[in-house]
Design a protein around this motif. Structure first.
Motif, PDB file in Angstrom:
ATOM      1  N   MET A 143      58.922   9.868  25.152  1.00 60.16           N
ATOM      2  CA  MET A 143      57.461   8.692  25.107  1.00 60.16           C
ATOM      3  C   MET A 143      57.790   8.580  26.460  1.00 60.16           C
ATOM      4  N   ASP A 144      55.730   8.514  27.045  1.00 62.54           N
ATOM      5  CA  ASP A 144      55.631   7.763  28.035  1.00 62.54           C
ATOM      6  C   ASP A 144      56.099   6.045  27.853  1.00 62.54           C
ATOM      7  N   VAL A 178      66.015   7.717  21.679  1.00 59.91           N
ATOM      8  CA  VAL A 178      64.421   8.634  22.105  1.00 59.91           C
ATOM      9  C   VAL A 178      64.647   7.930  23.911  1.00 59.91           C
ATOM     10  N   ARG A 179      63.921   8.688  24.372  1.00 58.47           N
ATOM     11  CA  ARG A 179      63.823   8.030  26.021  1.00 58.47           C
ATOM     12  C   ARG A 179      62.130   7.930  26.231  1.00 58.47           C
ATOM     13  N   ALA A 180      62.254   5.997  26.859  1.00 56.57           N
ATOM     14  CA  ALA A 180      60.856   6.585  27.816  1.00 56.57           C
ATOM     15  C   ALA A 180      60.789   6.053  28.212  1.00 56.57           C
ATOM     16  N   THR A 181      59.129   6.289  29.753  1.00 58.58           N
ATOM     17  CA  THR A 181      59.008   5.199  30.516  1.00 58.58           C
ATOM     18  C   THR A 181      59.374   4.314  30.995  1.00 58.58           C
ATOM     19  N   TYR A 182      58.266   4.084  29.995  1.00 52.04           N
ATOM     20  CA  TYR A 182      58.120   1.928  30.093  1.00 52.04           C
ATOM     21  C   TYR A 182      58.248   1.602  28.517  1.00 52.04           C
ATOM     22  N   VAL A 183      58.805   0.722  28.137  1.00 50.13           N
ATOM     23  CA  VAL A 183      59.412  -0.548  26.780  1.00 50.13           C
ATOM     24  C   VAL A 183      58.166  -1.288  26.644  1.00 50.13           C
TER      25      VAL A 183
END
Length: 636
Positions: A31-32, A203-208
């Motif tokens: 997700m972004d 999960v992998r994200a661009t920003y958290v």
């Protein structure tokens, strides 16, 4: 509200058609943006990002469902302005309790064991906003943000039953942050007997964004910690249904007696009220034992403080005990050692903790979330450079420090012991003198990538650069409706460009306004052409409005240049709603006079979160592009 520009609709116009691919029902692997925590900071950020269809945002919470009983309840006027942008101010105002005054009680000089009213103050004596100060359950605010998310083009909604465990920021690839989560509910959404044993996944994200409260695990995962004053005073708080002879039970009160202090907050619904009851100094080595103070003791102390008035408690809907501490995080993000843009951010109570009595926690947290939400949306949508994200910490850390300094003063005054000879008006005078700060209107961002210096402030003195855009009445040219200009600012991620015309009559060839408009419409180097994608609608990035000095009867909306009448939606319908005249005298003062705007004209540039970014001269149309070259990316 404007609609039908994509075609006729007969259903609720607030529900927008889905844009982009359908939202996966299950939490995806990538997700972004991943937001941790569905409190005020997290929900407003998620709501803002829901208006960016090209950005995939998910918001999680370890709870199995929506918040049912919120601890926060005070809604300052700046927050109600914010709710207007998100489309639910009217509904909240109708439901909430409106605070219009605050009364102060102190020991009777003749009989110190009794309390007497010593001051009555207006809540907004200076008239800093047309919106009221409200009291309403935090859970209802979160519900409205959830509705806004669900009605937005992404049809977003929170993912409950996911607990944050940890993260690693690799700073590599399009999704550099790997996040470990744990499931806290079963397949039917019921809480697991032992949530700590729930299954985990990554999960992998661009920003958290960590909006997970004062005990934030996201904060710990990026190596930051809270520090500041240790708690030294305790308060019991209870939402109460009771009968009482105290005459101001439906008015906000600060009460000081020889038995301690109470802050009384009437709640929505006409019967409920909240009491913050002084429990005294926290003994050395207490180790939080005072937090186990029984409800019966809190009630007993409240009854003693209110003497000679009776308090017969019928029901307590919620209660707690907390210790006052003022703490600030060591950092608001995980920016790189060489100033690289961060991938993980903190907001709300994860950044700053303080007392609840100034009604600031939820309000400041929402401004944290909105500040970050639109910036993430712009960066991920390709409208702004990643450098923009550094401004989040730069702007909000100053606000947090100011908040803690203010609350330290206010909470100390509220906890101060009453002694003979004390000024009974001290607390009331402080409350009136500092009213603009808790109302949310003292925030002023410093010159930066996003905020121009004061060079042209004299062109619009009533719109201080770096402060929120203060609304005023104008008359819409196309339909003669008198409206608040600032209330038309929706939380849709767009910049607002308010163009205040020179004195020439609308449509006058060669006027300063006409030259400004011609540059924007026709010059390939204009700001509107440079920063709006070629395949986007004319008003997709900028909402450009004109305010003439003439009254509505002196011209027609179609006299305004085409740049103020953009073609909108799938049908390319002309929008006539961005052309305004000064309000007629019977409806209010001339906005040019009221806001100190030069009769030579001026351009007021407002960020997506309603803060004034720049004041520009009308006779230099290229100045808009020069300013926006910092916070925006070109699309020529």
């Amino acid at each position: 509200m404007q609609f039908h520009h994509h075609g006729y609709v007969s259903t609720d116009p607030r529900i927008q058609p889905l844009a982009g691919p359908p939202r996966p029902a299950e939490l995806p692997d990538e997700m972004d943006v991943l937001i941790v925590g569905t409190g005020p900071a997290g929900m407003i950020a998620a709501a803002q990002l829901a208006r960016f269809p090209e950005v995939h945002t998910r918001i999680i919470d370890r709870r199995p469902h929506r918040l049912e009983i919120g601890q926060a309840d005070g809604i300052q006027a700046r927050s109600v302005e914010t709710f207007q942008a998100f489309g639910f101010a009217d509904e909240i105002i109708a439901e909430a309790f409106a605070l219009t005054s605050m009364n102060f009680w102190n020991p009777d000089p003749q009989q110190p064991e009794n309390i007497v009213r010593t001051a009555v103050t207006e809540d907004d004596e200076a008239g800093v906003s047309e919106f009221p100060h409200l009291i309403v359950n935090q859970a209802r605010i979160l519900d409205h943000f959830a509705t806004f998310m669900r009605n937005s083009p992404t049809w977003a909604m929170p993912d409950y039953g996911w607990e944050f465990v940890g993260l690693e920021d690799t700073r590599a690839g399009t999704h550099p942050v790997t996040v470990t989560l744990r499931r806290t509910v079963d397949e039917q959404g019921r809480p697991l007997p032992d949530p700590s044993q729930g299954p985990t996944r990554t999960v992998r994200a661009t920003y958290v964004m960590g909006a997970d409260g004062a005990s934030s695990r996201v904060r710990a995962a990026i190596g930051h910690r809270l520090s500041g004053d240790a708690a030294n005073h305790a308060w019991g708080v209870m939402d109460t249904l009771a009968n009482t002879t105290f005459p101001d039970i439906r008015t906000k009160c600060a009460i000081h007696s020889t038995h301690g202090s109470i802050l009384l907050i009437p709640r929505e619904g006409g019967y409920l009220f909240r009491l913050y009851v002084d429990l005294g100094e926290v003994p050395e080595g207490d180790d939080h034992a005072i937090r186990r103070t029984p409800l019966e003791e809190i009630i007993r102390r409240a009854q003693a403080i209110l003497h000679p008035y009776a308090l017969d408690v019928k029901e307590v809907a919620w209660h707690s005990v907390y210790e006052v501490g003022h703490r600030l995080t060591s950092g608001f993000d995980n920016r790189g050692p060489d100033g690289q843009a961060p991938h993980v951010f903190l907001a709300g109570d994860a950044c700053h903790t303080h007392s609840a009595k100034a009604g600031q926690g939820m309000n400041v947290s929402m401004q944290d979330g909105w500040n970050l939400g639109w910036k993430l949306g712009h960066v991920l949508a390709g409208r702004a450079p990643e450098e923009l994200l550094l401004s989040y910490s730069d702007e909000r850390e100053v606000v947090a420090r100011d908040l803690i300094a203010f609350d330290r003063q206010w909470s100390s005054l509220m906890a101060k012991s009453v002694a003979e000879g004390d000024d009974p008006h001290e607390v009331a005078e402080f409350y009136v003198r500092t009213a603009e700060f808790p109302a949310g209107f003292m925030t002023q961002y410093l010159p930066s990538l996003l905020t121009q210096g004061p060079e042209h402030q004299g062109l619009a003195t009533g719109y201080p650069i770096g402060k929120r855009f203060r609304s005023a009445l104008v008359e819409r040219a196309c339909d003669t409706n008198t409206v608040h200009l600032g209330h038309l600012h929706e939380a849709d991620g767009r910049w607002r460009i308010y163009v205040f015309a020179d004195a020439a009559a609308p449509g006058t060839a060669g006027s300063t306004l006409e030259r400004w408009a011609a540059h924007m419409q026709d010059d390939a180097g204009s700001a509107l052409r440079r920063f709006t994608p070629a395949d986007a609608g004319e008003d997709a990035v900028f909402d450009v409005k004109v305010i003439y000095q003439q009254q509505q009867a002196e011209f027609a909306a179609c006299d305004a240049p085409r740049v103020f009448r953009p073609l909108c939606g799938a049908l390319g319908l002309e929008n006539l709603n961005n052309v305004f005249a000064t309000a007629r005298a019977k409806n209010g003062p001339d906005i040019f006079e009221e806001r100190g705007i030069s009769r030579e004209g001026a351009v007021v540039v407002v960020r997506p979160d309603q803060y004034v970014a720049a004041i520009l001269p009308l006779d230099r149309p290229e100045a808009l592009g020069e300013f926006l070259a910092g916070p925006m990316l070109e699309h020529r």
